[in-house]
Write a protein that holds these residues in place. Structure first.
Motif, mmCIF file in Angstrom:
data_model
loop_
_atom_site.group_PDB
_atom_site.id
_atom_site.type_symbol
_atom_site.label_atom_id
_atom_site.label_comp_id
_atom_site.label_asym_id
_atom_site.label_seq_id
_atom_site.Cartn_x
_atom_site.Cartn_y
_atom_site.Cartn_z
ATOM 1 N N UNK A 44 67.361 48.627 45.417
ATOM 2 C CA UNK A 44 66.481 49.212 44.249
ATOM 3 C C UNK A 44 66.673 50.586 44.073
ATOM 4 N N UNK A 45 66.777 50.856 42.854
ATOM 5 C CA UNK A 45 66.693 52.098 42.297
ATOM 6 C C UNK A 45 65.371 52.525 41.791
ATOM 7 N N UNK A 46 64.612 53.683 42.196
ATOM 8 C CA UNK A 46 63.387 53.887 41.720
ATOM 9 C C UNK A 46 63.533 55.142 41.137
ATOM 10 N N UNK A 47 63.315 55.199 39.781
ATOM 11 C CA UNK A 47 63.347 56.296 38.995
ATOM 12 C C UNK A 47 62.170 56.966 38.977
ATOM 13 N N UNK A 48 62.309 58.449 39.422
ATOM 14 C CA UNK A 48 61.024 59.141 39.533
ATOM 15 C C UNK A 48 60.970 60.155 38.365
ATOM 16 N N UNK A 49 61.961 60.286 37.343
ATOM 17 C CA UNK A 49 62.059 61.299 36.505
ATOM 18 C C UNK A 49 60.836 61.368 35.515
ATOM 19 N N UNK A 50 59.974 60.292 35.489
ATOM 20 C CA UNK A 50 58.789 60.505 34.789
ATOM 21 C C UNK A 50 57.701 60.554 35.729
ATOM 22 N N UNK A 51 57.767 60.852 36.925
ATOM 23 C CA UNK A 51 56.516 60.985 38.025
ATOM 24 C C UNK A 51 56.155 62.545 37.855
ATOM 25 N N UNK A 52 54.807 62.789 37.566
ATOM 26 C CA UNK A 52 54.332 64.060 37.580
ATOM 27 C C UNK A 52 53.527 64.509 38.889
ATOM 28 N N UNK A 53 53.267 63.566 39.769
ATOM 29 C CA UNK A 53 52.462 63.941 40.997
ATOM 30 C C UNK A 53 52.546 62.736 41.936
ATOM 31 N N UNK A 54 52.712 63.051 43.254
ATOM 32 C CA UNK A 54 52.877 62.160 44.174
ATOM 33 C C UNK A 54 51.838 62.378 45.276
ATOM 34 N N UNK A 55 50.842 61.356 45.721
ATOM 35 C CA UNK A 55 49.950 61.882 46.924
ATOM 36 C C UNK A 55 50.682 61.359 48.130
ATOM 37 N N UNK A 56 50.302 61.450 49.314
ATOM 38 C CA UNK A 56 50.514 60.763 50.585
ATOM 39 C C UNK A 56 50.513 59.359 50.399
ATOM 40 N N UNK A 57 49.351 58.822 49.966
ATOM 41 C CA UNK A 57 49.386 57.290 49.632
ATOM 42 C C UNK A 57 50.409 56.794 48.959
ATOM 43 N N UNK A 67 61.344 50.559 54.183
ATOM 44 C CA UNK A 67 61.536 49.829 55.268
ATOM 45 C C UNK A 67 61.601 48.455 55.389
ATOM 46 N N UNK A 68 61.020 47.867 54.296
ATOM 47 C CA UNK A 68 61.271 46.353 54.324
ATOM 48 C C UNK A 68 62.555 46.177 53.980
ATOM 49 N N UNK A 69 62.844 46.624 52.949
ATOM 50 C CA UNK A 69 64.376 46.473 52.345
ATOM 51 C C UNK A 69 65.384 46.982 53.623
ATOM 52 N N UNK A 70 65.307 47.910 54.181
ATOM 53 C CA UNK A 70 66.139 48.063 55.395
ATOM 54 C C UNK A 70 66.291 46.849 56.320
ATOM 55 N N UNK A 71 64.976 46.076 56.536
ATOM 56 C CA UNK A 71 65.089 45.093 57.464
ATOM 57 C C UNK A 71 65.797 43.848 56.797
ATOM 58 N N UNK A 72 65.824 43.995 55.582
ATOM 59 C CA UNK A 72 66.788 42.817 54.942
ATOM 60 C C UNK A 72 68.083 43.204 54.701
ATOM 61 N N UNK A 73 68.734 44.425 55.318
ATOM 62 C CA UNK A 73 70.014 45.008 54.687
ATOM 63 C C UNK A 73 70.045 45.403 53.347
ATOM 64 N N UNK A 74 68.853 45.706 53.036
ATOM 65 C CA UNK A 74 69.162 46.327 51.351
ATOM 66 C C UNK A 74 68.518 47.778 51.490
ATOM 67 N N UNK A 75 69.068 48.339 50.450
ATOM 68 C CA UNK A 75 68.716 50.070 50.401
ATOM 69 C C UNK A 75 67.926 50.525 49.091
ATOM 70 N N UNK A 76 66.932 51.343 49.169
ATOM 71 C CA UNK A 76 66.129 51.510 48.001
ATOM 72 C C UNK A 76 66.782 53.457 48.105
ATOM 73 N N UNK A 77 67.069 53.802 46.833
ATOM 74 C CA UNK A 77 67.288 55.146 46.532
ATOM 75 C C UNK A 77 66.379 55.496 45.264
ATOM 76 N N UNK A 78 65.635 56.770 45.685
ATOM 77 C CA UNK A 78 65.042 57.463 44.727
ATOM 78 C C UNK A 78 65.779 58.514 43.800
#
Length: 113
Positions: A44-57, A67-78
């Motif tokens: 999964x690619x997660x495009x954050x270019x339109x994100x203005x704010x991110x809270x701890x949640x 982490x769920x993807x890693x357990x399946x042998x997959x990768x998330x990239x921000x």
């Protein structure tokens, strides 16, 4: 908060987050984000270019799905975090747990690696 899902292939999903990932934003997209990422079990690619704010949640949601993807042998990239969002993610150490890159070409290189 908006979530845009862009299916790229059978093995890759791209998701774009737009707006503020605060508590209200999290509630607006949490289930759909989990479904498009962790439940789909694809890189999964997660495009954050339109994100203005991110809270701890919001950071917790990203970590949980990665982490769920890693357990399946997959990768998330921000991809494309900028300004205060990039600073917040790096300060929290998210970049140590989830690869963060500037653009999709770099993300595809990480996934191929």
């Amino acid at each position: 908060m908006e979530l845009e899902i862009r299916e790229r292939s059978d093995d890759l999903t791209e998701v774009a987050l737009v707006g503020k990932l605060d508590i209200q934003g999290l509630h607006a997209i949490d289930l759909e984000f989990h479904g498009a990422t962790a439940a789909a079990k694809k890189d999964t690619l997660v495009d954050l270019s339109g994100l203005d704010f991110v809270a701890s949640l919001g950071m917790g949601m990203l970590i949980s799905c990665a982490q769920s993807l890693q357990r399946e042998g997959r990768t998330m990239v921000l991809v494309g975090a900028r300004g205060d969002v990039q600073t917040a993610l790096e300060t929290a150490g998210i970049d140590q747990a989830i690869p963060m890159v500037a653009d999709n070409d770099a993300a595809l290189t990480v996934l191929a690696g």
